[in-house]
Write a protein that holds these residues in place. Structure first.
Motif, PDB file in Angstrom:
ATOM      1  N   THR A   1      -2.035   5.457   3.210  1.00 10.17           N
ATOM      2  CA  THR A   1      -3.163   4.520   3.305  1.00 10.17           C
ATOM      3  C   THR A   1      -2.893   3.439   4.338  1.00 10.17           C
ATOM      4  OG1 THR A   1      -3.739   4.899   0.981  1.00 10.17           O
ATOM      5  CG2 THR A   1      -4.604   2.905   2.006  1.00 10.17           C
TER       6      THR A   1
ATOM      7  N   ASP B   1      -9.118   1.101  -2.413  1.00 13.47           N
ATOM      8  CA  ASP B   1      -8.183   2.226  -2.267  1.00 13.47           C
ATOM      9  C   ASP B   1      -6.856   1.989  -2.983  1.00 13.47           C
ATOM     10  OD1 ASP B   1      -6.981   0.332  -0.682  1.00 13.47           O
ATOM     11  OD2 ASP B   1      -7.222   1.415   1.200  1.00 13.47           O
TER      12      ASP B   1
ATOM     13  N   SER C   1      -4.698  -0.567  -2.578  1.00 16.14           N
ATOM     14  CA  SER C   1      -3.751  -1.440  -1.878  1.00 16.14           C
ATOM     15  C   SER C   1      -3.974  -2.896  -2.270  1.00 16.14           C
ATOM     16  CB  SER C   1      -3.890  -1.274  -0.371  1.00 16.14           C
ATOM     17  OG  SER C   1      -5.197  -1.612   0.051  1.00 16.14           O
TER      18      SER C   1
ATOM     19  N   SER D   1       0.838  -1.191   0.000  1.00 15.65           N
ATOM     20  CA  SER D   1       0.000   0.000   0.000  1.00 15.65           C
ATOM     21  C   SER D   1       0.870   1.238   0.000  1.00 15.65           C
ATOM     22  CB  SER D   1      -0.905  -0.009   1.234  1.00 15.65           C
ATOM     23  OG  SER D   1      -1.621   1.194   1.365  1.00 15.65           O
TER      24      SER D   1
END
Length: 344
Positions: A259, A328, A330, A255
């Motif tokens: 985040t 997101d 990741s 990631s």
């Protein structure tokens, strides 16, 4: 054969990278007596297990995890100090893990390494001037002696090392000064990629920030890309652009730094981050892991983290999770996250 490269293509790409260290190499070592029968069994330490990872140009990719998780082995595989047992390593669009020593020589100038221990990374029989001039003379044979000295002096000043130190020997310097000299040695050949294997862990806390700031300045001024190996997550938060979390040689989570620290998803990542001291936390919520750590000699069949995970199920024991992309951006390798049993 070199692949077509775009500006957005990753500088480094690891595909299914594996490294095993054989323990029983001879026939007699492989013969075991089990259940009243003689069997042949070759044991090995599974240090790196099928890692897929990329490092983009200009970023600082941090690889974190507990001691023994395979961080330093990954660094040494990328640097060519170890040979992979399986998988591929691509640099700037070309596969490099199959190259011989002579074929790797042009890459040595582009790819440099800063080691953990500043006390053993410099030759005690060479002056600092000799240690810094040697790689420059080797990689830039057309430079005159005066040009080599000028180049070395310029790099020394850029990392806060007085050129007058050149006549002295490594034992005359402190750990922080030696690490500055080691960084200077790496920068003298104008690299584009630097592998830093725990470069500040052997230094006093008061010196660590200075070395980190020095490396960040070098990154901005020279356009460097870093593969930064560390176990200190507080360092990662300020230094890294992306973070890869390893457990027993397996990628758990990948990631961007912000985040990961705001919303870690893998149970192991959450446990690691809960141990980072925070001044704002009046009541820190530390996650205490229970259960036994599996041995890298006998890896579990399913998820390597199953024996210490509070969310483990029968599927975790039987099936190894694959890294899946989250909303997101990741990547998380966890059945519980995939099934929605953990809030991602």
């Amino acid at each position: 054969m070199k692949d077509a490269i775009t500006q957005d293509a990753p500088l480094l790409k690891l595909k299914g990278l594996e490294k095993r260290f054989e323990l029983d190499k001879g026939l007699l070592e492989q013969i075991k007596f089990k259940n009243g029968k003689l069997t042949r069994e070759a044991r090995a330490v599974h240090a790196v297990n099928g890692i897929n990872l990329t490092a983009n140009r200009g970023e600082a990719l941090c690889v974190v995890g507990e001691s023994g998780c395979g961080k330093s082995t990954v660094a040494r595989l990328v640097a060519g100090l170890l040979t992979p047992s399986a998988g591929e390593i691509h640099y700037d669009g070309s596969r490099i893990d199959t190259l011989g020593r002579r074929e790797l020589l042009p890459l040595r100038k582009k790819m440099q390494m800063v080691f953990q221990n500043p006390y053993s990374s410099l030759n005690p029989r060479m002056t600092i001037q000799q240690a810094l001039e040697e790689p420059v003379s080797h990689h830039f044979p057309k430079l005159s002696r005066a040009e080599v000295r000028d180049k070395v002096a310029e790099v020394m000043r850029s990392v806060g090392v007085d050129p007058s130190w050149g006549k002295r020997y490594p034992h005359e310097f402190s750990g922080g000064q030696r690490q500055r000299i080691a960084i200077a040695r790496a920068l003298t050949v104008d690299p584009e990629f630097v592998i830093a294997d725990e470069p500040i862990s052997a230094l006093d806390v008061s010196i660590q920030a200075q070395i980190l700031n020095l490396m960040l300045e070098a990154k901005d001024e020279r356009g460097l890309t870093y593969l930064f190996i560390t176990h200190d997550l507080s360092v990662v938060q300020h230094f890294g652009t992306r973070v890869a979390v390893l457990y027993l040689g397996t990628l758990c989570e990948l990631s961007d730094t912000a985040t990961l620290f705001e919303n870690p998803k893998h149970p192991y990542s959450r446990a690691l981050l809960s141990a980072v001291p925070q001044l704002k936390d009046d009541k820190p919520n530390h996650i205490r892991l229970k259960g036994e750590i599996p041995t890298p000699i006998e890896m579990p069949q399913g998820c390597p983290f199953q024996s210490r995970c509070a969310f483990a199920t029968n599927r975790c024991q039987a099936e190894k999770p694959r890294p899946l992309q989250q909303p997101d951006g990741s990547l998380v390798a966890c059945h519980a996250v995939e099934e929605g049993r953990i809030d991602a």
